[in-house]
Design a protein around this motif. Structure first.
Motif, PDB file in Angstrom:
ATOM      1  N   LEU A 116       0.831  -1.206   0.000  1.00 17.73           N
ATOM      2  CA  LEU A 116       0.000   0.000   0.000  1.00 17.73           C
ATOM      3  C   LEU A 116       0.863   1.253   0.000  1.00 17.73           C
ATOM      4  O   LEU A 116       0.528   2.254  -0.646  1.00 17.73           O
ATOM      5  CB  LEU A 116      -0.939  -0.003   1.208  1.00 17.73           C
ATOM      6  N   ASP A 117       1.984   1.233   0.717  1.00 18.60           N
ATOM      7  CA  ASP A 117       2.923   2.361   0.681  1.00 18.60           C
ATOM      8  C   ASP A 117       3.496   2.527  -0.726  1.00 18.60           C
ATOM      9  O   ASP A 117       3.668   3.656  -1.207  1.00 18.60           O
ATOM     10  CB  ASP A 117       4.059   2.139   1.684  1.00 18.60           C
ATOM     11  N   TRP A 118       3.796   1.408  -1.388  1.00 16.09           N
ATOM     12  CA  TRP A 118       4.323   1.440  -2.750  1.00 16.09           C
ATOM     13  C   TRP A 118       3.287   1.977  -3.735  1.00 16.09           C
ATOM     14  O   TRP A 118       3.607   2.755  -4.628  1.00 16.09           O
ATOM     15  CB  TRP A 118       4.754   0.032  -3.136  1.00 16.09           C
ATOM     16  N   MET A 119       2.040   1.601  -3.551  1.00 17.64           N
ATOM     17  CA  MET A 119       0.976   2.055  -4.442  1.00 17.64           C
ATOM     18  C   MET A 119       0.701   3.535  -4.286  1.00 17.64           C
ATOM     19  O   MET A 119       0.494   4.244  -5.263  1.00 17.64           O
ATOM     20  CB  MET A 119      -0.311   1.259  -4.173  1.00 17.64           C
ATOM     21  N   GLY A 120       0.692   4.023  -3.037  1.00 15.83           N
ATOM     22  CA  GLY A 120       0.331   5.408  -2.794  1.00 15.83           C
ATOM     23  C   GLY A 120      -1.152   5.623  -3.066  1.00 15.83           C
ATOM     24  O   GLY A 120      -1.931   4.674  -3.190  1.00 15.83           O
ATOM     25  N   PRO A 121      -1.585   6.884  -3.198  1.00 16.18           N
ATOM     26  CA  PRO A 121      -2.990   7.160  -3.519  1.00 16.18           C
ATOM     27  C   PRO A 121      -3.323   6.646  -4.924  1.00 16.18           C
ATOM     28  O   PRO A 121      -2.529   6.790  -5.840  1.00 16.18           O
ATOM     29  CB  PRO A 121      -3.080   8.686  -3.452  1.00 16.18           C
ATOM     30  N   VAL A 122      -4.488   6.047  -5.077  1.00 15.66           N
ATOM     31  CA  VAL A 122      -4.908   5.536  -6.378  1.00 15.66           C
ATOM     32  C   VAL A 122      -6.288   6.083  -6.723  1.00 15.66           C
ATOM     33  O   VAL A 122      -7.086   6.408  -5.835  1.00 15.66           O
ATOM     34  CB  VAL A 122      -4.931   3.988  -6.405  1.00 15.66           C
ATOM     35  N   ASP A 123      -6.547   6.176  -8.011  1.00 20.02           N
ATOM     36  CA  ASP A 123      -7.860   6.651  -8.457  1.00 20.02           C
ATOM     37  C   ASP A 123      -8.909   5.546  -8.317  1.00 20.02           C
ATOM     38  O   ASP A 123      -9.996   5.779  -7.804  1.00 20.02           O
ATOM     39  CB  ASP A 123      -7.787   7.115  -9.922  1.00 20.02           C
ATOM     40  N   ILE A 124      -8.578   4.342  -8.784  1.00 23.01           N
ATOM     41  CA  ILE A 124      -9.528   3.230  -8.739  1.00 23.01           C
ATOM     42  C   ILE A 124      -8.806   1.980  -8.248  1.00 23.01           C
ATOM     43  O   ILE A 124      -7.764   1.609  -8.781  1.00 23.01           O
ATOM     44  CB  ILE A 124     -10.136   2.950 -10.121  1.00 23.01           C
ATOM     45  N   LEU A 125      -9.372   1.333  -7.248  1.00 17.97           N
ATOM     46  CA  LEU A 125      -8.892   0.023  -6.816  1.00 17.97           C
ATOM     47  C   LEU A 125      -9.829  -1.033  -7.389  1.00 17.97           C
ATOM     48  O   LEU A 125     -11.036  -1.001  -7.142  1.00 17.97           O
ATOM     49  CB  LEU A 125      -8.875  -0.086  -5.302  1.00 17.97           C
ATOM     50  N   ILE A 126      -9.281  -1.963  -8.166  1.00 17.19           N
ATOM     51  CA  ILE A 126     -10.063  -3.074  -8.702  1.00 17.19           C
ATOM     52  C   ILE A 126      -9.661  -4.338  -7.952  1.00 17.19           C
ATOM     53  O   ILE A 126      -8.510  -4.767  -8.019  1.00 17.19           O
ATOM     54  CB  ILE A 126      -9.833  -3.246 -10.219  1.00 17.19           C
TER      55      ILE A 126
END
Length: 257
Positions: free
Chosen positions: A30-40
């Motif tokens: 989750l730290d690597w992803m950071g903020p995301v627009d859409i989680l699928i």
């Protein structure tokens, strides 16, 4: 595939060492992803009643709440949850993964439940996603099922476009879950990807019935405004415990005359 509730699944409240390691890797991801627009989420968000082996440590209401808590940990503007395998996510007429989406909405999140996802992003990128796809017991065969699905989609799209007299639009990317390993294949007809999972090996049913390798982790997709797109993956190699059968010592000794 998070399989919350399984003794080897992802949980926000670890009860054993395997779950502790999974949650640690999940937090790192989750730290690597950071903020995301859409989680699928490609489904099997919970493990269910697990009638085959009962390798679970949470009952259905706890599993649903746990799954929702894990998704809330993601900094996403929108959540899209796909329908999973009924063995894991359904009890009679109750679709528990749909209940997870409802819980997210009740907590103020934008969340939608889909049986199959067909999505257009940035007015040009076409994405398709569903949970179920075939697997293979041979390493090189793992690319066959997603590639076959991609070609069938291209054929059906061409047929429908021919009948309707409209341009044929092929998906740029097709995404599948279910198989618990990451693959990627791309050609002139588009790209297909199977997702890594968040369930570690070690269940009784898996040990008895399944061969092969699994991947833990996630994939991050970037879609630009002018025809460019790319992806990055973060994978963790699961540690497989050696199960060596030790011969017991002879209790008695043969007598000699």
């Amino acid at each position: 595939d998070t399989h919350s509730g399984a003794i080897t699944g992802l949980t926000s409240n670890p009860k054993n060492h395997t779950q502790e390691v999974l949650l640690k890797h999940y937090s790192e991801t989750l730290d690597w992803m950071g903020p995301v627009d859409i989680l699928i989420h490609v489904a099997d968000v919970i493990d269910g009643e697990d009638l085959k082996s009962r390798d679970i440590d949470e009952e259905m209401p706890e599993q649903v709440e746990d799954a929702a808590n894990l998704l809330k940990m993601v900094r996403a503007k929108e959540y899209m949850l796909l329908a999973g395998t009924p063995y894991h996510t359904a009890s009679g007429a109750t679709m528990w993964d749909k209940t997870v989406a409802s819980m997210l909405k009740e907590s103020g999140k934008k969340a939608t439940y889909y049986t199959k996802l067909k999505l257009e992003l940035n007015d040009w990128f076409y994405l398709q996603a569903r949970h179920k796809i075939g697997s293979s017991s041979i390493p090189h065969g793992r690319f066959t099922a997603p590639t076959k699905a991609k070609v069938w989609d291209a054929l059906n799209s061409a047929l429908q476009s021919s009948r309707a007299g409209t341009p044929c639009k092929l998906p740029h990317l097709m995404v599948f879950g279910h198989v618990h390993y990451w693959t990627y294949a791309e050609d002139a007809f588009g790209a297909a990807m199977t997702m890594p999972c968040w369930q570690a090996p070690g269940s009784k049913y898996g040990d008895m019935m399944c061969d092969g390798h699994i991947d833990l982790g996630a994939v991050k997709l970037f879609i630009g405004d002018e025809g460019e797109w790319s992806w990055e993956k973060k994978l963790f190699v699961p540690k497989v415990t050696s199960r060596v059968v030790k011969r017991s010592k002879l209790i008695g000794k043969k007598s000699r005359k």
